[in-house]
Design a protein around this motif. Structure first.
Motif, PDB file in Angstrom:
ATOM      1  N   UNK A   4       2.004  12.737 -14.622  1.00 49.90           N
ATOM      2  CA  UNK A   4       1.425  12.250 -13.364  1.00 49.90           C
ATOM      3  C   UNK A   4       2.306  12.640 -12.183  1.00 49.90           C
ATOM      4  N   UNK A   5       1.668  12.976 -11.079  1.00 50.64           N
ATOM      5  CA  UNK A   5       2.422  13.431  -9.916  1.00 50.64           C
ATOM      6  C   UNK A   5       3.199  12.347  -9.220  1.00 50.64           C
ATOM      7  N   UNK A   6       2.853  11.067  -9.437  1.00 48.95           N
ATOM      8  CA  UNK A   6       3.557  10.005  -8.735  1.00 48.95           C
ATOM      9  C   UNK A   6       5.036   9.957  -9.077  1.00 48.95           C
ATOM     10  N   UNK A   7       5.374  10.174 -10.352  1.00 47.18           N
ATOM     11  CA  UNK A   7       6.777  10.120 -10.746  1.00 47.18           C
ATOM     12  C   UNK A   7       7.579  11.218 -10.061  1.00 47.18           C
ATOM     13  N   UNK A   8       7.054  12.444 -10.094  1.00 47.30           N
ATOM     14  CA  UNK A   8       7.754  13.564  -9.441  1.00 47.30           C
ATOM     15  C   UNK A   8       7.863  13.328  -7.941  1.00 47.30           C
ATOM     16  N   UNK A   9       6.793  12.815  -7.343  1.00 47.37           N
ATOM     17  CA  UNK A   9       6.811  12.550  -5.906  1.00 47.37           C
ATOM     18  C   UNK A   9       7.821  11.463  -5.569  1.00 47.37           C
ATOM     19  N   UNK A  10       7.877  10.411  -6.376  1.00 45.81           N
ATOM     20  CA  UNK A  10       8.823   9.330  -6.124  1.00 45.81           C
ATOM     21  C   UNK A  10      10.262   9.806  -6.189  1.00 45.81           C
ATOM     22  N   UNK A  11      10.576  10.618  -7.205  1.00 47.60           N
ATOM     23  CA  UNK A  11      11.940  11.139  -7.346  1.00 47.60           C
ATOM     24  C   UNK A  11      12.282  12.080  -6.186  1.00 47.60           C
ATOM     25  N   UNK A  12      11.336  12.971  -5.839  1.00 48.09           N
ATOM     26  CA  UNK A  12      11.577  13.909  -4.731  1.00 48.09           C
ATOM     27  C   UNK A  12      11.794  13.163  -3.420  1.00 48.09           C
ATOM     28  N   UNK A  13      10.970  12.168  -3.173  1.00 52.58           N
ATOM     29  CA  UNK A  13      11.108  11.405  -1.935  1.00 52.58           C
ATOM     30  C   UNK A  13      12.438  10.682  -1.876  1.00 52.58           C
ATOM     31  N   UNK A  73       0.815  -1.217   0.000  1.00 58.02           N
ATOM     32  CA  UNK A  73       0.000   0.000   0.000  1.00 58.02           C
ATOM     33  C   UNK A  73       0.849   1.267   0.000  1.00 58.02           C
ATOM     34  N   UNK A  74       2.145   1.136   0.298  1.00 58.77           N
ATOM     35  CA  UNK A  74       3.019   2.312   0.286  1.00 58.77           C
ATOM     36  C   UNK A  74       3.579   2.617  -1.096  1.00 58.77           C
ATOM     37  N   UNK A  75       3.425   1.696  -2.028  1.00 59.31           N
ATOM     38  CA  UNK A  75       4.000   1.851  -3.356  1.00 59.31           C
ATOM     39  C   UNK A  75       3.001   2.511  -4.316  1.00 59.31           C
ATOM     40  N   UNK A  76       3.505   2.875  -5.493  1.00 61.35           N
ATOM     41  CA  UNK A  76       2.686   3.570  -6.487  1.00 61.35           C
ATOM     42  C   UNK A  76       1.641   2.633  -7.082  1.00 61.35           C
ATOM     43  N   UNK A  77       0.372   3.010  -6.951  1.00 60.95           N
ATOM     44  CA  UNK A  77      -0.697   2.240  -7.590  1.00 60.95           C
ATOM     45  C   UNK A  77      -0.613   2.319  -9.113  1.00 60.95           C
ATOM     46  N   UNK A  78      -0.102   3.414  -9.620  1.00 59.52           N
ATOM     47  CA  UNK A  78       0.067   3.544 -11.062  1.00 59.52           C
ATOM     48  C   UNK A  78       1.005   2.452 -11.574  1.00 59.52           C
ATOM     49  N   UNK A  79       2.154   2.323 -10.936  1.00 60.84           N
ATOM     50  CA  UNK A  79       3.108   1.285 -11.318  1.00 60.84           C
ATOM     51  C   UNK A  79       2.479  -0.096 -11.183  1.00 60.84           C
ATOM     52  N   UNK A  80       1.815  -0.340 -10.051  1.00 65.31           N
ATOM     53  CA  UNK A  80       1.243  -1.660  -9.787  1.00 65.31           C
ATOM     54  C   UNK A  80       0.161  -2.027 -10.794  1.00 65.31           C
ATOM     55  N   UNK A  86       7.682   8.177   0.050  1.00 58.80           N
ATOM     56  CA  UNK A  86       6.835   8.909  -0.901  1.00 58.80           C
ATOM     57  C   UNK A  86       5.370   8.869  -0.489  1.00 58.80           C
ATOM     58  N   UNK A  87       4.619   9.858  -0.955  1.00 52.80           N
ATOM     59  CA  UNK A  87       3.172   9.919  -0.716  1.00 52.80           C
ATOM     60  C   UNK A  87       2.479   9.929  -2.083  1.00 52.80           C
ATOM     61  N   UNK A  88       2.275   8.761  -2.615  1.00 51.38           N
ATOM     62  CA  UNK A  88       1.678   8.622  -3.934  1.00 51.38           C
ATOM     63  C   UNK A  88       0.179   8.895  -3.873  1.00 51.38           C
ATOM     64  N   UNK A  89      -0.332   9.560  -4.913  1.00 49.24           N
ATOM     65  CA  UNK A  89      -1.746   9.972  -4.892  1.00 49.24           C
ATOM     66  C   UNK A  89      -2.586   9.364  -6.010  1.00 49.24           C
ATOM     67  N   UNK A  90      -1.942   8.799  -7.049  1.00 48.89           N
ATOM     68  CA  UNK A  90      -2.719   8.210  -8.144  1.00 48.89           C
ATOM     69  C   UNK A  90      -3.488   7.014  -7.608  1.00 48.89           C
ATOM     70  N   UNK A  91      -4.766   6.915  -7.942  1.00 48.09           N
ATOM     71  CA  UNK A  91      -5.570   5.790  -7.491  1.00 48.09           C
ATOM     72  C   UNK A  91      -6.263   5.147  -8.677  1.00 48.09           C
TER      73      UNK A  91
END
Length: 249
Positions: free
Chosen positions: A225-234, A194-201, A241-246
């Motif tokens: 998508x914001x998940x990529x930027x968030x993942x790199x920043x984290x 649940x901590x990983x990117x749902x987009x990737x999954x 990271x705090x992924x938001x894509x659902x």
């Protein structure tokens, strides 16, 4: 208590429990029918990021409760296949937590999950050869994709039960845990999921399951998508990271 499927959602993880202890959690016709709409409901819940399927007590699922399947064998099989396919198509990571017997329809359900964790002492079997039933083509292909043609033929031809050591060796399960450690490991692994990117999954699940024709869809989803930027920043900031894509059904 009537046989049924129960569910609860805690910390973004939905847990679905097969409850029919009088018959080793064998699935009744009503339970097979209830699973697809329940999965649809959970798939549409943005608060659910992973799903665990397990059985009540010390057994996962001993197959189908034949006494409730009064129609033709084909009708009974169609119920099981519909439930299996609904589970395989669930858009978020799924995990089978297996204790005791995982046989027949139980093995179909476990195989339809993305991951399978088993407690030492669990037994697995694919048993249509004991009943003279033709195993569904989709279920056969899924079994072959997990364990390979030779192991799938052994399971289907003999209908014998195999232990966790052999199930792990063939790839039917991903991890085997000592008695008393399964729940702890399931909780640990679902926290990771649940901590990983749902987009990737979600994209990886489709690709791994062989679904084609949606590459453009996932490219569009990933673009900007914001998940990529968030993942790199984290990663650069050394934080979680705090992924938001659902994803929903």
């Amino acid at each position: 208590m009537e046989p049924h499927l129960s569910h609860q959602v805690d910390d973004s993880v939905a847990t679905v429990v097969v409850r029919h202890p009088a018959k080793r959690n064998a699935m009744t016709a009503a339970m097979w029918r209830a699973l697809p709409p329940l999965l649809d409901e959970l798939a549409g819940d943005p608060g659910v990021r992973a799903l665990v399927l397990t059985g009540e007590g010390g057994t996962f699922c001993a197959g189908a409760d034949i006494s409730t399947l009064r129609g033709s064998p084909a009708e009974a099989q169609s119920l099981a296949v519909a439930a299996e396919e609904a589970l395989a198509a669930f858009p978020k990571p799924t995990l089978a937590a297996v204790r005791g017997h995982c046989v027949g329809g139980g093995s179909q359900l476990a195989a339809a999950c993305d991951l399978r964790l088993a407690e030492e002492g669990a037994l697995f079997g694919v048993t249509p050869a004991k009943l003279g039933i033709v195993y569904p083509a989709s279920s056969t292909r899924r079994l072959v994709s997990l364990v390979g043609p030779a192991a799938a033929k052994y399971l289907l031809f003999t209908a014998e039960l195999i232990d966790t050591r052999r199930a792990l060796r063939t790839g039917l399960v991903d991890e085997v845990l000592p008695e008393g450690e399964l729940d702890k490991r399931v909780a640990e692994l679902t926290r990771i999921l649940v901590s990983r990117s749902q987009l990737t999954q979600a994209a990886a699940k489709e690709f791994a399951n062989g679904r084609t024709g949606r590459e453009a869809h996932w490219a569009e989803q990933a673009h900007g998508n914001g998940d990529t930027a968030e993942g790199v920043s984290a990663f650069l900031e050394r934080r979680q990271p705090r992924f938001t894509w659902t994803t929903t059904r």
